[in-house]
Write an enzyme that holds these catalytic residues in place. Structure first.
Site, PDB file in Angstrom:
ATOM      1  N   CYS A  44       0.827  -1.213   0.000  1.00  6.88           N
ATOM      2  CA  CYS A  44       0.000   0.000   0.000  1.00  6.88           C
ATOM      3  C   CYS A  44       0.860   1.261   0.000  1.00  6.88           C
ATOM      4  O   CYS A  44       0.526   2.253  -0.659  1.00  6.88           O
ATOM      5  CB  CYS A  44      -0.915   0.008   1.219  1.00  6.88           C
ATOM      6  SG  CYS A  44      -2.084  -1.371   1.260  1.00  6.88           S
ATOM      7  N   ARG A 121      -7.844  -3.806  -3.618  1.00  4.19           N
ATOM      8  CA  ARG A 121      -7.242  -2.673  -4.344  1.00  4.19           C
ATOM      9  C   ARG A 121      -8.124  -2.316  -5.539  1.00  4.19           C
ATOM     10  O   ARG A 121      -7.902  -2.778  -6.660  1.00  4.19           O
ATOM     11  CB  ARG A 121      -5.831  -3.026  -4.773  1.00  4.19           C
ATOM     12  CG  ARG A 121      -4.945  -3.435  -3.620  1.00  4.19           C
ATOM     13  CD  ARG A 121      -3.527  -3.788  -4.068  1.00  4.19           C
ATOM     14  NE  ARG A 121      -2.823  -4.430  -2.977  1.00  4.19           N
ATOM     15  CZ  ARG A 121      -2.295  -3.799  -1.935  1.00  4.19           C
ATOM     16  NH1 ARG A 121      -2.399  -2.482  -1.848  1.00  4.19           N
ATOM     17  NH2 ARG A 121      -1.672  -4.453  -0.971  1.00  4.19           N
TER      18      ARG A 121
END
Length: 209
Positions: A44, A121
């Site tokens: 991330c 995601r």
């Protein structure tokens, strides 16, 4: 779960830049809204840093950014500051603190097969009219491709501006697809035409410049 061609569901949320109402933030601009599983995680961090580093590129194309994860505003702020201190990258676009998971659920970012407490995601491309134009999903353990995100945005904007379709792997400077004929008369006109580069009457290309 929202689908391509539908209006982006509106919401108001707390973010790292203050309260945000999507419909107001979206006015006159494209919006990329992307979720990440959690703050202070390695994949991330690489992704969100990449969006921050490309912020000017997106701004030049009238595109605003919004991040999201199921973390608190305090966690977001600490993470943003940590990344700035360690890498000199400042994630100064809004990051939604979605502790109650309302936005994640509204946009179908929670996939129980992956996790019930972390958003996958996802990337939502929203045009200036508030319509969802493209959706990308990636699993928790695979980072996104920034080149493809940028290519897809330019392709969507080009297709709108030029009223055309674009072939596989299209990039700026490549030819566009000419819409296929819809009647026998149009088919014969296309067959006789020397205006386009043709594979056959149904598959013709043209330059955009």
């Amino acid at each position: 779960m929202p689908r391509i061609g539908e209006k982006a569901p509106d919401f108001t949320a707390i973010t790292t830049t203050g309260p945000l109402k999507l419909s107001e933030y979206n006015k006159g601009s494209w919006v990329l809204m992307f979720s990440h599983p959690a703050d202070f995680t390695p994949v991330c961090t690489t992704e969100m840093s990449a969006f921050a580093e490309q912020k000017d590129w997106f701004a030049e194309r009238s595109t605003k950014l919004i991040g999201l994860s199921i973390d608190s505003i305090h966690s977001h702020l600490a993470w943003v500051n940590n990344v700035r201190e360690k890498t000199d990258v400042f994630m100064d676009f809004p990051i939604i603190a979605d502790l109650d998971m309302k936005v994640a659920q509204l946009y179908g970012m929670l996939h129980p097969g992956e996790s019930t407490t972390a958003a996958v995601r996802a990337v939502f491309f929203i045009d200036p009219k508030g319509t969802i134009r493209l959706i990308m999903y990636y699993p928790l353990n695979v980072g996104r491709n920034m080149d493809e995100i940028k290519r897809a945005l330019v392709a969507l904007q080009t297709a709108d501006d030029c009223k055309c379709a674009l072939p596989i792997d299209w990039r700026p400077g490549d030819q566009a697809i000419v819409p296929p004929p819809k009647t026998l008369v149009e088919m014969d006109e296309r067959i006789a035409s020397t205006e386009y580069e043709k594979v056959d009457f149904y598959l013709a290309k043209r330059n955009l410049n």
